[in-house]
Scaffold this motif. Structure first.
Motif, mmCIF file in Angstrom:
data_model
loop_
_atom_site.group_PDB
_atom_site.id
_atom_site.type_symbol
_atom_site.label_atom_id
_atom_site.label_comp_id
_atom_site.label_asym_id
_atom_site.label_seq_id
_atom_site.Cartn_x
_atom_site.Cartn_y
_atom_site.Cartn_z
ATOM 1 N N ARG A 174 5.536 6.161 7.591
ATOM 2 C CA ARG A 174 6.944 5.906 7.231
ATOM 3 C C ARG A 174 7.775 7.167 7.473
ATOM 4 O O ARG A 174 8.899 7.099 7.986
ATOM 5 C CB ARG A 174 7.042 5.482 5.766
ATOM 6 C CG ARG A 174 6.471 4.109 5.464
ATOM 7 C CD ARG A 174 6.431 3.871 3.952
ATOM 8 N NE ARG A 174 5.771 2.627 3.602
ATOM 9 C CZ ARG A 174 6.395 1.447 3.471
ATOM 10 N NH1 ARG A 174 7.688 1.371 3.627
ATOM 11 N NH2 ARG A 174 5.708 0.361 3.165
ATOM 12 N N PRO B 8 7.267 -4.894 -1.690
ATOM 13 C CA PRO B 8 7.594 -6.053 -0.873
ATOM 14 C C PRO B 8 7.439 -7.374 -1.612
ATOM 15 O O PRO B 8 6.490 -7.577 -2.350
ATOM 16 C CB PRO B 8 6.560 -5.972 0.258
ATOM 17 C CG PRO B 8 5.489 -5.106 -0.266
ATOM 18 C CD PRO B 8 6.185 -4.117 -1.132
ATOM 19 N N ASP B 148 6.574 -4.415 5.065
ATOM 20 C CA ASP B 148 5.936 -3.824 3.881
ATOM 21 C C ASP B 148 4.693 -4.627 3.491
ATOM 22 O O ASP B 148 3.669 -4.056 3.088
ATOM 23 C CB ASP B 148 6.919 -3.793 2.698
ATOM 24 C CG ASP B 148 7.868 -2.595 2.751
ATOM 25 O OD1 ASP B 148 7.597 -1.642 3.492
ATOM 26 O OD2 ASP B 148 8.886 -2.629 2.026
ATOM 27 N N ALA B 181 7.958 -0.609 9.136
ATOM 28 C CA ALA B 181 8.548 -0.753 7.803
ATOM 29 C C ALA B 181 9.563 0.365 7.549
ATOM 30 O O ALA B 181 10.679 0.108 7.081
ATOM 31 C CB ALA B 181 7.448 -0.736 6.740
ATOM 32 N N ARG B 185 13.554 -0.487 7.172
ATOM 33 C CA ARG B 185 14.128 -0.150 5.865
ATOM 34 C C ARG B 185 15.333 0.766 6.044
ATOM 35 O O ARG B 185 16.350 0.605 5.385
ATOM 36 C CB ARG B 185 13.075 0.510 4.962
ATOM 37 C CG ARG B 185 11.989 -0.454 4.479
ATOM 38 C CD ARG B 185 10.949 0.272 3.638
ATOM 39 N NE ARG B 185 11.509 0.662 2.373
ATOM 40 C CZ ARG B 185 11.430 -0.064 1.258
ATOM 41 N NH1 ARG B 185 10.771 -1.204 1.249
ATOM 42 N NH2 ARG B 185 11.987 0.365 0.159
ATOM 43 N N ASP B 198 1.270 4.281 -0.892
ATOM 44 C CA ASP B 198 1.460 2.844 -0.682
ATOM 45 C C ASP B 198 0.247 2.104 -1.240
ATOM 46 O O ASP B 198 -0.891 2.451 -0.906
ATOM 47 C CB ASP B 198 1.567 2.532 0.821
ATOM 48 C CG ASP B 198 2.956 2.809 1.386
ATOM 49 O OD1 ASP B 198 3.931 2.823 0.614
ATOM 50 O OD2 ASP B 198 3.055 2.992 2.615
#
Lengths: 213, 233
Positions: A174, B8, B148, B181, B185, B198
């Motif tokens: 991410r 999510p 997600d 993701a 986002r 996560d």
């Protein structure tokens, strides 16, 4: 934890509650501290996985030491950039958020090593933490590298250690997508990320010149 | 930007989207489709994915077949969503680029899983996305939820995969889903990263979340208990 209670732990709470996730992590750390990462985290998985596995607690520990170098480098990089205060706007936001994540990763990996963490190296980032342009370039490199380093170790880890590492690697991914987007680069350049083995990662780290000998 | 976004949940109508970044949404990405085809798809062919899956020494065992079929279904759901979005042609700017690039990835994942599973691959389900592919806000919310969810789903299965080749491929896909993701986002005005860790979501929970969307209108033949992953993480 047996499979039934694992399922209950996952499905029995609202997934939108942050405190539950903190609980999960705290429990993870507790168990890692009490019984060792490999043994504690996934006894159930280990017992069920009868396939050929060369992973072991000592291999896990070696990989964790390696991961700790990468996490410490990242954490120090963002800490220095934040301290220097030269970043603006969303790049500054990125550095604050990601820096905090990396500090948590360092703490997690250190704790998982149960007192056997190697001494922290010293770092020197030059203008990578004072020039926004250099910062963005270096952050892209460090995040892509961190992700590839974890991915490259996946098949060496015990299932339990893999489960723990997988929680970190997607966060690195991410970060990588975020900073690549800020840098004007494709956030997801490949359909499957290419792993790097330990030698490749160490060579890449050496090329950065950020780790003092 | 909030750092405490909900995890999510495909009940996207319930998701409270923080619009703090929406006003500064990025303009169209500076890289082009040509760049993507050259750098992205070209590099894919030389990357781990398909060789690792196709080159596995032995056929997947029953447990791995179940996991691969589960992954296949998730990938088919995503691929169909992005393909329909492209056809609806309601997006613009970087969101449009995201749908095209990510759709290409998800279709490549579908193909890789179908290739390795061969005759053991489940039948593709039918989907009805109920209009969420036809406007940008609904698309982004749904894409955030899908990506997600995919990250959490792969994460739960990875430790149960026995074959090293399949594990290596799944891990390489897992991080790409996380890149997707983070990207969507950001485009949706949400923080690309929720927390430092996560969490996984079990197959049982993933199925329940997907079922709630009513996006799947017919299930694949392997959606029986026998065909389910044994490890639900």
């Amino acid at each position: 934890m047996d499979q039934g209670s694992r399922d209950a732990a996952v499905s029995g709470h609202s997934l939108s509650e942050a405190p539950v996730r903190r609980w999960s992590r705290a429990a993870l750390l507790r168990r890692a501290g009490a019984g060792g990462l490999a043994v504690s985290l996934g006894g159930a998985l280990l017992a069920r996985r009868s396939g050929p596995a060369v992973s072991s607690p000592s291999v896990d520990a070696r990989v964790l030491q390696f991961a700790l170098i990468v996490e410490r480098l990242q954490a120090a990089f963002y800490a220095e950039a934040n301290k220097n205060g030269k970043l603006r706007g969303e790049v500054a936001e990125f550095s604050r958020v990601v820096g905090a994540n990396e500090r948590e990763h360092v703490a997690f990996v250190t704790k998982a090593l149960r007192g056997s963490a190697a001494a922290a190296p010293r770092f020197s980032f030059g203008d990578a933490t004072t020039s926004e342009k250099q910062f963005v370039r270096s952050a892209v490199e460090l995040e892509d590298l961190g992700l590839a380093a974890y991915n490259g170790q996946a098949t060496n880890l015990s299932p339990a250690a893999l489960a723990a590492a997988a929680k970190i690697v997607s966060v690195e991914a991410r970060h990588a997508a975020w900073i690549r987007d800020l840098a004007g680069k494709p956030p997801a350049p490949l359909a499957v990320d290419k792993p790097l083995d330990e030698a490749q990662v160490r060579a890449a780290l050496k090329r950065t010149g950020y780790i003092k000998p | 930007m909030t750092l405490t976004d909900p995890l999510p949940d495909l009940r996207w109508v319930d998701i409270d989207v923080d619009g703090a970044l929406a006003e500064t949404e990025a303009a169209a990405a500076p890289w082009t489709r040509a760049d993507f085809l050259r750098g992205g798809l070209g590099a894919l062919l030389g990357s781990l994915a398909v060789p690792a899956l196709a080159g596995a020494a032995s056929k997947p065992d029953r447990g791995d077949v179940a996991i691969l079929n589960y992954a296949l279904t998730l990938e088919e759901l995503q691929a169909a969503f992005y393909t329909e979005t492209e056809q609806a042609n309601a997006l613009k700017g970087e969101t449009k680029v995201q749908a095209r690039v990510v759709g290409g990835h998800e279709r490549a994942h579908v193909k890789a899983f179908r290739d390795v599973l061969g005759s053991k691959a489940g039948k593709q389900p039918s989907f009805d996305f109920r209009g969420v592919t036809e406007n940008e806000d609904d698309f982004r919310r749904t894409a955030v939820a899908f990506e997600d969810l995919a990250v959490a789903a792969y994460k739960a299965q990875a430790p149960a995969i026995r074959s090293k080749a399949y594990l290596a491929a799944a891990i390489g896909i897992h991080s790409v889903e996380a890149r997707h993701a983070g990207w969507i986002r950001r485009l949706a005005g949400r923080s690309p990263v929720n927390t430092a860790f996560d969490e996984p979501i079990s197959a049982t929970r993933v199925r329940a979340i997907v079922a709630k969307t009513n996006f799947v209108t017919s299930s694949p033949k392997t959606g029986t208990k026998k065909g389910s992953p044994r490890f639900t993480g």
